[in-house]
Write a protein that holds these residues in place. Structure first.
Motif, mmCIF file in Angstrom:
data_model
loop_
_atom_site.group_PDB
_atom_site.id
_atom_site.type_symbol
_atom_site.label_atom_id
_atom_site.label_comp_id
_atom_site.label_asym_id
_atom_site.label_seq_id
_atom_site.Cartn_x
_atom_site.Cartn_y
_atom_site.Cartn_z
ATOM 1 N N LEU A 161 27.613 37.024 48.617
ATOM 2 C CA LEU A 161 26.499 36.883 47.687
ATOM 3 C C LEU A 161 26.823 37.530 46.340
ATOM 4 C CD1 LEU A 161 23.566 35.941 47.290
ATOM 5 C CD2 LEU A 161 22.844 38.159 48.156
ATOM 6 N N ALA A 162 27.463 38.689 46.370
ATOM 7 C CA ALA A 162 27.869 39.347 45.124
ATOM 8 C C ALA A 162 28.898 38.502 44.376
ATOM 9 C CB ALA A 162 28.433 40.730 45.426
ATOM 10 N N SER A 163 29.778 37.844 45.113
ATOM 11 C CA SER A 163 30.775 36.983 44.487
ATOM 12 C C SER A 163 30.129 35.756 43.851
ATOM 13 C CB SER A 163 31.810 36.558 45.521
ATOM 14 O OG SER A 163 32.745 35.684 44.961
ATOM 15 N N ALA A 164 29.137 35.167 44.522
ATOM 16 C CA ALA A 164 28.441 34.013 43.958
ATOM 17 C C ALA A 164 27.681 34.401 42.688
ATOM 18 C CB ALA A 164 27.484 33.428 44.987
ATOM 19 N N ARG A 165 27.086 35.582 42.694
ATOM 20 C CA ARG A 165 26.382 36.055 41.500
ATOM 21 C C ARG A 165 27.370 36.298 40.347
ATOM 22 N NH1 ARG A 165 22.248 41.138 40.966
ATOM 23 N NH2 ARG A 165 21.903 40.879 38.744
ATOM 24 N N ALA A 166 28.522 36.874 40.673
ATOM 25 C CA ALA A 166 29.538 37.108 39.651
ATOM 26 C C ALA A 166 30.081 35.794 39.105
ATOM 27 C CB ALA A 166 30.671 37.956 40.229
ATOM 28 N N ASN A 167 30.213 34.781 39.956
ATOM 29 C CA ASN A 167 30.647 33.462 39.489
ATOM 30 C C ASN A 167 29.637 32.883 38.497
ATOM 31 O OD1 ASN A 167 32.922 33.555 41.057
ATOM 32 N ND2 ASN A 167 32.045 32.361 42.726
#
Length: 109
Positions: free
Chosen positions: A51-57
């Protein structure tokens, strides 16, 4: 346009992670992160990172308001299985399936 992140070949069974995924589907990213932070499941840690990676994307690709992102897709698919044999009675081998998961999270405005 949805921003996705995928964790492939996660070493946890998909059925264990699906219970946690059902909790965050449809929530805002902030609420989903708060929910995952206080869950005692091992799968919650994996989903939290995805989820943190999707937000960073989303932030990297220029989303204006990253605070209002919503989890639009949260799914867990089964991956490959490691098959092991455990000795059983009368010379029979018992099959143990060690399952993998593919965790996908997509966020959108």
């Amino acid at each position: 346009m949805a921003f996705r992140a995928v964790h492939k070949f996660a070493r946890i069974a998909p059925t264990k992670v699906r219970h946690v995924m059902d909790l965050i589907r449809g929530l805002t990213v902030e609420d989903a992160q708060d929910t995952l932070r206080y869950l005692p499941h091992r799968g919650a840690r994996m989903i939290e990172k995805v989820l943190a990676s999707a937000r960073a994307n989303a932030e990297d690709r220029g989303t204006r308001n990253a605070d209002s992102l919503i989890v639009v897709e949260a799914k867990v698919d089964g991956g490959p299985m490691l098959k092991r044999m455990q000795p059983h009675a009368r010379g029979i081998g018992f099959l143990i399936k060690k399952r993998f998961s593919h965790i996908t999270v997509a966020v959108d405005v």
